[in-house]
Scaffold this motif. Structure first.
Motif, PDB file in Angstrom:
ATOM      1  N   TYR A  41       1.016  -1.207   0.169  1.00 19.64           N
ATOM      2  CA  TYR A  41       0.148  -0.606  -0.114  1.00 19.64           C
ATOM      3  C   TYR A  41       1.090   1.417  -0.357  1.00 19.64           C
ATOM      4  CZ  TYR A  41      -3.267  -3.233   1.418  1.00 19.64           C
ATOM      5  OH  TYR A  41      -4.739  -4.565   0.914  1.00 19.64           O
ATOM      6  N   ALA A  42       0.187   2.508  -1.121  1.00 18.32           N
ATOM      7  CA  ALA A  42       0.714   3.745  -0.942  1.00 18.32           C
ATOM      8  C   ALA A  42       0.057   4.119   0.265  1.00 18.32           C
ATOM      9  CB  ALA A  42       0.510   4.411  -2.632  1.00 18.32           C
ATOM     10  N   LYS A  43       1.276   5.297   1.356  1.00 21.95           N
ATOM     11  CA  LYS A  43      -0.177   5.537   2.496  1.00 21.95           C
ATOM     12  C   LYS A  43      -0.028   7.403   2.222  1.00 21.95           C
ATOM     13  CE  LYS A  43       0.019   1.639   5.427  1.00 21.95           C
ATOM     14  NZ  LYS A  43      -0.459   1.213   6.376  1.00 21.95           N
ATOM     15  N   SER A  44      -0.981   7.434   2.384  1.00 19.41           N
ATOM     16  CA  SER A  44      -0.609   9.001   2.598  1.00 19.41           C
ATOM     17  C   SER A  44      -1.041   9.160   4.325  1.00 19.41           C
ATOM     18  CB  SER A  44      -1.200  10.175   2.393  1.00 19.41           C
ATOM     19  OG  SER A  44      -1.195  11.463   2.803  1.00 19.41           O
ATOM     20  N   GLY A  45      -0.178   9.753   4.982  1.00 20.47           N
ATOM     21  CA  GLY A  45       0.586   9.190   6.936  1.00 20.47           C
ATOM     22  C   GLY A  45      -0.369   8.082   7.048  1.00 20.47           C
ATOM     23  N   LEU A  73      -6.907   3.863  -5.031  1.00 16.92           N
ATOM     24  CA  LEU A  73      -8.369   3.528  -3.647  1.00 16.92           C
ATOM     25  C   LEU A  73      -9.057   4.601  -3.378  1.00 16.92           C
ATOM     26  CD1 LEU A  73      -5.731   1.135  -1.279  1.00 16.92           C
ATOM     27  CD2 LEU A  73      -8.045   0.903  -3.639  1.00 16.92           C
ATOM     28  N   ARG A  74      -8.572   6.211  -4.210  1.00 13.11           N
ATOM     29  CA  ARG A  74      -9.039   7.621  -4.282  1.00 13.11           C
ATOM     30  C   ARG A  74     -10.045   8.029  -4.995  1.00 13.11           C
ATOM     31  NH1 ARG A  74      -6.137  10.656   0.846  1.00 13.11           N
ATOM     32  NH2 ARG A  74      -5.177  11.749  -1.163  1.00 13.11           N
ATOM     33  N   ASP A  75      -9.405   7.343  -6.073  1.00 12.48           N
ATOM     34  CA  ASP A  75      -9.951   8.562  -7.113  1.00 12.48           C
ATOM     35  C   ASP A  75      -9.998   9.828  -6.963  1.00 12.48           C
ATOM     36  OD1 ASP A  75     -10.748   8.964  -9.410  1.00 12.48           O
ATOM     37  OD2 ASP A  75     -12.672   8.564  -9.595  1.00 12.48           O
ATOM     38  N   ASP A  76      -8.888  10.648  -6.539  1.00 12.73           N
ATOM     39  CA  ASP A  76      -8.438  11.983  -6.256  1.00 12.73           C
ATOM     40  C   ASP A  76      -7.751  12.890  -7.432  1.00 12.73           C
ATOM     41  OD1 ASP A  76      -5.650  11.016  -5.780  1.00 12.73           O
ATOM     42  OD2 ASP A  76      -6.431  11.466  -4.226  1.00 12.73           O
ATOM     43  N   GLY A  77      -7.575  13.024  -8.610  1.00 14.61           N
ATOM     44  CA  GLY A  77      -7.015  12.953  -9.610  1.00 14.61           C
ATOM     45  C   GLY A  77      -4.818  12.732  -9.511  1.00 14.61           C
ATOM     46  N   MET A  78      -5.140  11.398  -8.471  1.00 17.79           N
ATOM     47  CA  MET A  78      -3.655  11.439  -8.647  1.00 17.79           C
ATOM     48  C   MET A  78      -3.010  10.148  -8.763  1.00 17.79           C
ATOM     49  SD  MET A  78      -1.990  13.348  -5.332  1.00 17.79           S
ATOM     50  CE  MET A  78      -3.334  12.479  -3.994  1.00 17.79           C
ATOM     51  N   HIS A 129       7.373  -1.985  -5.633  1.00 20.95           N
ATOM     52  CA  HIS A 129       6.078  -0.698  -5.308  1.00 20.95           C
ATOM     53  C   HIS A 129       5.075  -0.031  -6.081  1.00 20.95           C
ATOM     54  CE1 HIS A 129      10.395   2.055  -6.041  1.00 20.95           C
ATOM     55  NE2 HIS A 129       9.520   2.021  -5.625  1.00 20.95           N
ATOM     56  N   VAL A 130       4.313  -0.244  -4.669  1.00 21.80           N
ATOM     57  CA  VAL A 130       3.340   1.163  -5.854  1.00 21.80           C
ATOM     58  C   VAL A 130       3.304   2.268  -5.426  1.00 21.80           C
ATOM     59  CG1 VAL A 130       1.856   0.908  -3.723  1.00 21.80           C
ATOM     60  CG2 VAL A 130       0.425   1.164  -6.068  1.00 21.80           C
ATOM     61  N   CYS A 131       3.183   3.389  -5.962  1.00 22.26           N
ATOM     62  CA  CYS A 131       3.223   4.978  -6.175  1.00 22.26           C
ATOM     63  C   CYS A 131       2.253   5.485  -6.879  1.00 22.26           C
ATOM     64  CB  CYS A 131       4.581   5.211  -6.874  1.00 22.26           C
ATOM     65  SG  CYS A 131       5.966   4.902  -6.053  1.00 22.26           S
ATOM     66  N   VAL A 132       2.061   6.737  -5.955  1.00 23.24           N
ATOM     67  CA  VAL A 132       0.755   7.569  -6.418  1.00 23.24           C
ATOM     68  C   VAL A 132       2.107   8.656  -6.499  1.00 23.24           C
ATOM     69  CG1 VAL A 132      -1.400   9.444  -5.637  1.00 23.24           C
ATOM     70  CG2 VAL A 132      -1.153   7.044  -4.241  1.00 23.24           C
ATOM     71  N   ASP A 133       1.661   9.856  -7.799  1.00 24.30           N
ATOM     72  CA  ASP A 133       1.933  10.220  -8.557  1.00 24.30           C
ATOM     73  C   ASP A 133       1.080  11.319  -8.136  1.00 24.30           C
ATOM     74  OD1 ASP A 133       3.389  12.179 -10.724  1.00 24.30           O
ATOM     75  OD2 ASP A 133       2.709  11.109 -11.948  1.00 24.30           O
ATOM     76  N   ARG A 134       2.333  12.456  -7.546  1.00 25.01           N
ATOM     77  CA  ARG A 134       1.760  14.179  -6.890  1.00 25.01           C
ATOM     78  C   ARG A 134       2.161  15.308  -7.879  1.00 25.01           C
ATOM     79  NH1 ARG A 134       2.134  14.717  -1.030  1.00 25.01           N
ATOM     80  NH2 ARG A 134       4.358  14.648  -1.711  1.00 25.01           N
ATOM     81  N   ALA A 136       4.571  17.289  -8.889  1.00 29.27           N
ATOM     82  CA  ALA A 136       5.434  18.385  -8.554  1.00 29.27           C
ATOM     83  C   ALA A 136       5.740  17.996  -7.211  1.00 29.27           C
ATOM     84  CB  ALA A 136       4.860  19.855  -8.786  1.00 29.27           C
ATOM     85  N   LEU A 137       4.805  17.007  -6.887  1.00 24.53           N
ATOM     86  CA  LEU A 137       5.695  17.192  -5.109  1.00 24.53           C
ATOM     87  C   LEU A 137       6.292  15.657  -5.466  1.00 24.53           C
ATOM     88  CD1 LEU A 137       2.106  17.940  -3.604  1.00 24.53           C
ATOM     89  CD2 LEU A 137       4.361  19.062  -2.991  1.00 24.53           C
ATOM     90  N   PRO A 138       6.650  15.518  -3.975  1.00 28.13           N
ATOM     91  CA  PRO A 138       7.313  13.430  -4.038  1.00 28.13           C
ATOM     92  C   PRO A 138       6.324  12.467  -4.249  1.00 28.13           C
ATOM     93  CG  PRO A 138       8.812  15.268  -2.889  1.00 28.13           C
ATOM     94  CD  PRO A 138       7.812  15.305  -3.405  1.00 28.13           C
ATOM     95  N   ASP A 139       6.603  11.230  -4.944  1.00 27.96           N
ATOM     96  CA  ASP A 139       5.032  10.426  -4.179  1.00 27.96           C
ATOM     97  C   ASP A 139       5.092   9.767  -3.673  1.00 27.96           C
ATOM     98  OD1 ASP A 139       4.974  10.828  -7.689  1.00 27.96           O
ATOM     99  OD2 ASP A 139       5.992   9.211  -8.145  1.00 27.96           O
ATOM    100  N   PHE A 140       4.271   9.403  -3.338  1.00 30.21           N
ATOM    101  CA  PHE A 140       3.912   8.424  -2.087  1.00 30.21           C
ATOM    102  C   PHE A 140       4.000   7.404  -2.953  1.00 30.21           C
ATOM    103  CE2 PHE A 140       0.492  11.520  -0.956  1.00 30.21           C
ATOM    104  CZ  PHE A 140       0.978  12.682   0.050  1.00 30.21           C
TER     105      PHE A 140
END
Length: 151
Positions: A41-45, A73-78, A129-134, A136-140
């Protein structure tokens, strides 16, 4: 005694020969099932925002292949993607063979990532590993799932 005609004898002989040969047909041996990895899992917090799982296998004696299933898992555009670094064991040392990334998705996807097996190596390893593309910010990114096989 009944008289058997030539066409009947030929047909019967062909059937017997076919039944005797059927069990001796040579087919290529199937590869063993791939070694499973994940879920990761890639996590934010503490919140999981991307996940992946799959397998790692010797693909026909030619490729080391990671089969991956990944999900946003969030469909938030990332978008979510999988990154794999490949290694080969040569003379007792793991040598990097570069990395590959999957397509990015805002839903879910699956697909293979591969590297050609090296003839001088005796084993293959994948750090996945799985990542979430952010943007201009570092990926989760998740922690690595490490899987190997000998060949």
């Amino acid at each position: 005694m009944a008289r058997v005609g030539f066409p009947s004898v030929l047909t019967a002989s062909a059937m017997v020969a076919a039944s005797l040969l059927a069990p001796t047909v040579v087919t290529p041996a199937a590869n063993a099932a791939g070694k499973l990895w994940g879920p990761i899992y890639a996590k934010s917090g503490q919140t999981a925002i991307g996940s992946a799982d799959g397998d790692f296998a010797n693909n026909g004696g030619v490729y080391a292949t990671v089969g991956a299933n990944w999900r946003d898992l969030r469909d938030d555009g990332m978008p979510t993607f999988v990154r794999v670094e490949f290694f080969f064991l040569v003379e007792g040392k793991w040598e990097s063979a570069g990395s590959s990334e999957s397509a990015r998705t805002n839903t879910h996807a699956s697909g293979p990532l591969s590297r050609r097996l090296r003839h001088e190596a005796t084993a293959a390893r994948a750090a996945i590993h799985v990542c979430v593309d952010r943007n201009a910010l570092p990926d989760f990114c998740s922690r690595d799932a490490i899987v190997s096989f000998n060949y």
